[in-house]
Every structure is written in structure tokens, then in C-alpha cells.
Design an enzyme around this catalytic site. Structure first.
Site, PDB file in Angstrom:
ATOM      1  N   LYS A 174      -0.783 -15.456   3.023  1.00 28.26           N
ATOM      2  CA  LYS A 174      -1.179 -15.674   4.416  1.00 28.26           C
ATOM      3  C   LYS A 174      -2.501 -14.972   4.638  1.00 28.26           C
ATOM      4  O   LYS A 174      -2.583 -13.752   4.631  1.00 28.26           O
ATOM      5  CB  LYS A 174      -0.141 -15.146   5.404  1.00 28.26           C
ATOM      6  CG  LYS A 174      -0.484 -15.604   6.820  1.00 28.26           C
ATOM      7  CD  LYS A 174       0.131 -14.731   7.886  1.00 28.26           C
ATOM      8  CE  LYS A 174      -0.771 -14.266   8.973  1.00 28.26           C
ATOM      9  NZ  LYS A 174      -2.184 -14.259   8.885  1.00 28.26           N
ATOM     10  N   GLY A 227      -2.678  -4.204   5.851  1.00 28.63           N
ATOM     11  CA  GLY A 227      -3.002  -4.317   7.266  1.00 28.63           C
ATOM     12  C   GLY A 227      -2.761  -2.995   7.949  1.00 28.63           C
ATOM     13  O   GLY A 227      -2.738  -1.943   7.293  1.00 28.63           O
ATOM     14  N   SER A 228      -2.548  -3.036   9.239  1.00 32.88           N
ATOM     15  CA  SER A 228      -2.415  -1.797   9.998  1.00 32.88           C
ATOM     16  C   SER A 228      -1.035  -1.174   9.780  1.00 32.88           C
ATOM     17  O   SER A 228      -0.073  -1.861   9.412  1.00 32.88           O
ATOM     18  CB  SER A 228      -2.627  -2.081  11.479  1.00 32.88           C
ATOM     19  OG  SER A 228      -1.618  -2.952  11.930  1.00 32.88           O
ATOM     20  N   THR A 229      -0.958   0.092  10.049  1.00 33.23           N
ATOM     21  CA  THR A 229       0.315   0.804   9.888  1.00 33.23           C
ATOM     22  C   THR A 229       1.356   0.246  10.855  1.00 33.23           C
ATOM     23  O   THR A 229       2.530   0.093  10.493  1.00 33.23           O
ATOM     24  CB  THR A 229       0.094   2.314  10.100  1.00 33.23           C
ATOM     25  OG1 THR A 229      -0.774   2.778   9.052  1.00 33.23           O
ATOM     26  CG2 THR A 229       1.394   3.095  10.031  1.00 33.23           C
ATOM     27  N   GLY A 232       2.668  -2.820   9.431  1.00 38.08           N
ATOM     28  CA  GLY A 232       3.405  -2.447   8.219  1.00 38.08           C
ATOM     29  C   GLY A 232       4.848  -2.067   8.524  1.00 38.08           C
ATOM     30  O   GLY A 232       5.760  -2.408   7.772  1.00 38.08           O
ATOM     31  N   GLU A 249      -0.075  -1.529   1.933  1.00 34.76           N
ATOM     32  CA  GLU A 249      -1.391  -0.863   1.939  1.00 34.76           C
ATOM     33  C   GLU A 249      -1.849  -0.821   3.383  1.00 34.76           C
ATOM     34  O   GLU A 249      -2.237  -1.854   3.938  1.00 34.76           O
ATOM     35  CB  GLU A 249      -2.394  -1.675   1.113  1.00 34.76           C
ATOM     36  CG  GLU A 249      -2.028  -1.844  -0.339  1.00 34.76           C
ATOM     37  CD  GLU A 249      -2.298  -0.604  -1.167  1.00 34.76           C
ATOM     38  OE1 GLU A 249      -2.730   0.426  -0.611  1.00 34.76           O
ATOM     39  OE2 GLU A 249      -2.047  -0.666  -2.384  1.00 34.76           O
ATOM     40  N   CYS A 283     -10.258   0.605   5.137  1.00 40.28           N
ATOM     41  CA  CYS A 283      -9.130   1.520   5.306  1.00 40.28           C
ATOM     42  C   CYS A 283      -9.405   2.883   4.691  1.00 40.28           C
ATOM     43  O   CYS A 283      -8.911   3.897   5.163  1.00 40.28           O
ATOM     44  CB  CYS A 283      -7.909   0.899   4.649  1.00 40.28           C
ATOM     45  SG  CYS A 283      -8.255   0.324   2.980  1.00 40.28           S
ATOM     46  N   GLU A 383      -6.864   5.773  13.512  1.00 39.94           N
ATOM     47  CA  GLU A 383      -7.832   5.003  12.740  1.00 39.94           C
ATOM     48  C   GLU A 383      -8.651   4.156  13.720  1.00 39.94           C
ATOM     49  O   GLU A 383      -8.110   3.294  14.409  1.00 39.94           O
ATOM     50  CB  GLU A 383      -7.098   4.085  11.763  1.00 39.94           C
ATOM     51  CG  GLU A 383      -8.049   3.266  10.914  1.00 39.94           C
ATOM     52  CD  GLU A 383      -7.330   2.332   9.967  1.00 39.94           C
ATOM     53  OE1 GLU A 383      -6.422   1.602  10.419  1.00 39.94           O
ATOM     54  OE2 GLU A 383      -7.688   2.315   8.780  1.00 39.94           O
TER      55      GLU A 383
END
Ligand code: NAD
Length: 493
Positions: A174, A227-229, A232, A249, A283, A383
């Protein structure tokens, strides 16, 4: 204008709704893209499963799979100008850097992965005891889902798809709707080099619905997510539905420590590179800077002077060092962190200027440096994913290590010093998947990359990259035909 369609089972599939792909440099629509739905997820997973079972790819010897990937890497390299142009136009990477970031790295990493696959041994003799001998086999997992963001579209497509297919899996990738083009180049060259239809499928769609459906899909056996936490966490919850394997990640807030004896010129350049590469949309950026008291004043002066030499503007201009950020939403988010830092009492030590030639509809945020920052400020904790640096000072190494570790992120960190023994000691104490000493952003294929803490888990690249897409199976043989009976003898009188 190109129109990208989903790639499912080797066929291009159009959809009822489309996305506009918009350049961050001038807000022009540069392509359109099919917008997938959950029905397309079902089709893509079914195609991947069919290819896994029937295409013969997983039975293809690993060294032959490696040749497909290695040749495909050469084909991308041969199209370097086109591919770096696509990437720069789509995500705003300055064209001078795009050749390396958007083509050089992905190609090198494909070549590295191909090398791993050439050396891949599926069966290892593991255990011999009397009449029993065993092997440990590495088998592909099945249908893998790869989900990637927009910041390094080809590189991240390579990190997901290439080790997965080299291990014999099929994948549904995706891609992010803002930066689709280069994943289709990857699929095109792999197909040209012999990858069977359905082994690599590409879909798009709304993250929450399509991404959510894909990560919860009962026929998907592994997810590799970048992607973002925050996302995640959702992915991990969805994966629990059928106990999928997961590699995450996620975000970062790299701690960058400049010791008193650092080579100041090098550390200044490295600090700027660490937080400004790709306008800070990486990141592993170094966005929390800790400078030793004894050099603080001169370091900040040099940092600001050097930052002022950088050109911020049109990514198509070869002189540009810092391009736009991804879109208006990303810009507004970054600016909210800048505003909150000011409101919380940080000192706006430096803010650069956007070149007059930059397009007025581009989404530019100039390099921004805050001093007098404290550990609790929003700009220090979160972040930002933009060209914003939060600077703190220190005079005690133990204290700075503690403060560097005072973050829920743990993806990258760095130390600048001429004293490599001290640097090595500090590196050992930093809670971070990667620590650079006198360097930043170096990510060669042979080094595993991934996070500590809420920056995620699992590693991409490095010698185990392909193993992360395999299951271990033990096959044990009793050559005597007597062991089972003998075992009963052990427990029964
Ligand atoms: P994001 O998490 O919003 O989106 C990433 C991808 O996930 C997109 O394709 C999106 O459509 C999809 N997605 C969104 N919601 C989903 C859901 N509920 N289920 C499944 N998929 C979903 O991230 P972003 O803002 O696009 O990207 C920036 C983030 O990525 C930053 O936090 C950055 O640090 C991180 N990142 C990490 C690495 C790494 O290797 N650690 C590399 C690059 C970027």
C-alpha cells in the site's frame, strides 16, 4: 498527465474515484491515481495468495530470484534521471539530492538484498544425535502487507517488497497516495526481469479504511509498516486479530550530542545535514541538539551563519539545499510546533528565508532553530517532521546521556567528538537503534536499521533482512524407527 492504476495480479485496475497527485513545490496536479477500496484489498490479497501458491515463485531457487532483483536494480539505475525527477517533483526532494536519495540508495539496497539472496540457504543441518538428524528450514511466510509513507517512496517500497519477494513471499504494497509513481517503476522493472504476476501488487486508498482493512485481513500473515508511531499502534492492534508477524519502523526524535572537543566545522555541517536533509522529513533526523557549555556560544554562532548560506526553494533548482514540505497540512503542523515553542518560552535563534524564486503556491518552511529549549516543551518531545531544531546545553556527560534517553523514541542518535573512546562509551549507553559518530543519515545496506522503544521493532536491511520474511521450520528424522517406542519406555514403567 500520467494516470496510475492499481496493480493487482499483474493487471492494471482502475477505480471509481481518483486522487490528484500534487507537487509540493507549486501545488500543480502532476498525475492522477486510482483510489482503492476494501474490495480492492480483497482482490489484491487473493491475487497475492494465488501467486504464492501457483506462480512457482516460491519454488524458484533463491539465486534465480536474486538475479531478477539485481537486473531490475540495473534497469532503475539506467532510468536514474527519470526516476529522480519523478521523486523530486512528487515529494519535493531537491533535485541535486534526489539522484542519491531516490535512486542511488534504493538501487544499492536492491543490490545488497540480491547478494543476500544469492547466499541464502533454506535448509541448515542443525542437530544430529544418535539416530536422529534434523534440519532447520527457512520458508516464506505467505502473503505480506507492506505499508509505506510518502517521504522516501522508492526506498521504502524497496525495503518492504524486495526482501519479501526474495524470500519467496507475495506482497500487497500500500503506497501513499501523495507519492505513488516510483513504486510502479519498481513493479515495472521487476516484471520486465521475470517476476511473475501477482507476486507484487500495489494498492492505494484511505489509510484508516484501506490500510486498516489490509492490516486486519485474515489472509495476510505478516505486516511490514513504516509510518508514524500513532498509526503503528493501530497496525499492531489490527495485526493481533490473526496474530500476524509485525515489523514496525516508526517515528524518531534523534538526539545529537556535540562534545567540547568536536571538530566544530564538521559538527556544524553534520548537525545541519542531520535536521535539514529532505526538509527534516526523515524519521532518523537529528532534531534534539545538545551542545557542551564550553563551546556553546561559538557553536551556535557558526550553526546560524552556516544555515544562512543554505538555499531554501524550488527543488528543481540545482542550487537548492532545502525544498518544500509535503503539503499544506504538513506545513500547518510544523508551524504549530514553531508557534508552541515560542509560546512556551523557547528563543527563536534563527529562521531562514525562502528564496524569492520559490513558487508562491509551494509549501515552504524555512530552517528554524530554537535555543533555551526545555525537555518538556512540545517541540522537544514530539516528532515535528520538518526543518526544526531544538537546542539544549550540557556540561556533564552522564546528564546528557540521561537527557538524550529521555524520549519515547529511539531510532537515531549521534555524537561529535575527536575522542573515539568516549564516543564509543556514549554510543553504548544511548537507547537508539543507530548511533552515528561524526556522521548522520548514513544507511548502507549491510547495516540493520530500526528502532528502540516507540520507534518500533524489527530491522530492515542488514544481514537478516530476508530472514525477517521467513518462518523457521524444523524437520527431524529418526533413522532408527525406534525412538518413539523408546520414549514411551522412558515414561511408562
Ligand atoms: P502515517 O502513519 O500517517 O502514514 C503512513 C502510511 O500508513 C500511509 O500509507 C498511510 O496511508 C497508512 N495508514 C494511515 N492510517 C493507517 C491505518 N489506520 N492502518 C494502516 N495504515 C494506515 O505516517 P506519515 O505521516 O505519512 O509518515 C511520516 C511518519 O513516518 C513519521 O512519523 C516518520 O518518522 C515515519 N517514518 C519512519 C521511518 C522508519 O524507518 N522508522 C521511515 C520513514 C518515515
Amino acid at each position: 498527465m500520467p494516470h496510475y492504476q492499481l496493480l493487482i495480479g499483474g493487471d492494471f485496475v482502475d477505480t471509481a474515484e481518483h486522487y490528484d497527485v500534487v507537487s509540493p513545490a507549486d501545488s500543480e496536479v502532476i498525475a492522477t491515481l486510482a483510489k482503492g477500496t476494501v474490495e480492492h484489498v480483497d482482490l489484491a490479497v487473493a491475487a497475492a495468495e494465488k501467486a504464492f501458491k501457483e506462480s512457482g515463485w516460491r519454488e524458484t531457487p533463491a539465486h534465480v530470484r536474486a538475479e531478477v532483483v539485481a537486473k531490475a536494480a540495473d534497469l532503475i539505475m539506467a532510468r536514474a534521471a527519470e526516476v529522480s525527477g519523478l521523486a523530486s517533483r512528487e515529494n519535493g526532494t531537491p533535485i541535486r539530492l534526489a539522484a542519491g536519495l531516490s535512486v542511488g540508495f534504493p538501487v544499492m539496497h536492491m543490490q545488497y538484498f540480491a547478494g543476500l539472496a544469492r547466499a541464502f540457504v533454506a535448509d541448515r543441518p542443525a542437530y544430529v544425535n544418535g539416530s536422529v538428524s534434523s534440519v532447520i528450514r527457512r520458508e516464506p511466510i505467505g502473503v505480506v502487507a507492506g505499508i509505506i509513507p510518502w517521504n522516501f517512496a522508492l526506498l521504502l517500497a524497496v525495503w518492504k517488497a524486495v526482501p519479501a519477494i526474495l524470500a519467496g513471499n507475495s506482497i500487497v504494497l500500500k503506497v501513499d497516495e501523495k507519492t505513488p509513481s516510483t513504486a510502479f517503476v519498481l513493479a515495472e522493472v521487476l516484471t520486465e526481469c521475470g517476476l511473475p504476476p501477482g507476486v507484487l501488487n500495489i494498492i492505494t486508498g484511505d489509510g484508516e479504511t484501506v490500510g486498516g482493512y489490509l492490516t486486519a485481513h485474515p489472509r495476510v500473515r505478516k505486516i511490514s509498516f513504516t509510518g508514524s508511531t500513532a498509526t503503528g499502534r493501530t497496525v499492531m492492534r489490527n495485526a493481533a486479530a490473526n496474530v500476524k508477524q509485525v515489523t514496525l519502523e516508526l517515528g524518531g526524535k534523534g538526539a545529537n550530542i556535540v562534545l567540547a572537543d568536536a571538530d566544530l566545522e564538521l559538527a556544524v555541517d553534520g548537525t545541519l545535514w542531520g535536521f535539514l536533509m529532505h526538509a527534516g522529513q526523515a524519521c532518523e533526523s537529528g532534531t534534539r541538539l545538545f551542545v557542551h557549555d564550553s563551546i556553546y556560544a561559538q557553536f551556535i554562532e557558526r550553526l546560524v551563519n552556516r544555515a544562512a548560506e543554505l538555499t531554501v526553494g524550488d527543488p528543481a533548482n540545482a542550487a537548492t539545499d532545502v525544498g518544500p514540505v509535503m503539503n499544506a497540512a504538513q506545513k500547518a503542523r510544523i508551524e504549530s510546533f514553531i508557534d508552541s515553542a515560542v509560546a512556551e518560552g523557547a528563543k527563536l535563534e534563527y529562521q531562514g528565508k525562502v528564496s524569492e524564486t520559490a513558487h508562491e503556491k509551494g509549501h515552504f518552511v524555512p530552517p528554524t532553530i530554537f535555543t533555551n529549549v526545555t525537555p518538556e516543551m512540545r517541540v522537544t518531545v514530539n516528532e515535528v517532521f520538518g526543518p526544526v531544531l531544538a537546542v539544549m546545553r550540557f556540561n556533564d556527560v552522564d546528564a546528557v546521556v540521561d537527557e538524550a534517553n529521555n524520549s519515547e523514541f529511539g531510532l537515531s542518535a549521534g555524537v561529535w567528538t575527536r575522542d573515539l573512546a568516549t564516543a564509543n562509551d556514549i554510543a553504548g549507553r544511548l537507547e537508539s537503534g543507530t548511533v552515528w559518530i561524526n556522521d548522520w543519515h548514513a544507511l548502507p545496506g549491510p547495516l540493520p536499521f530500526g528502532g528502540y522503544k516507540q520507534s518500533g521493532f524489527g530491522r530492515e536491511m542488514g544481514p537478516n533482512a530476508i530472514l525477517a520474511y521467513t518462518n523457521e521450520k524444523v524437520i527431524s528424522v529418526d533413522h532408527s524407527g525406534r525412538s518413539a517406542r523408546a520414549a514411551w519406555g522412558l515414561v511408562l514403567p
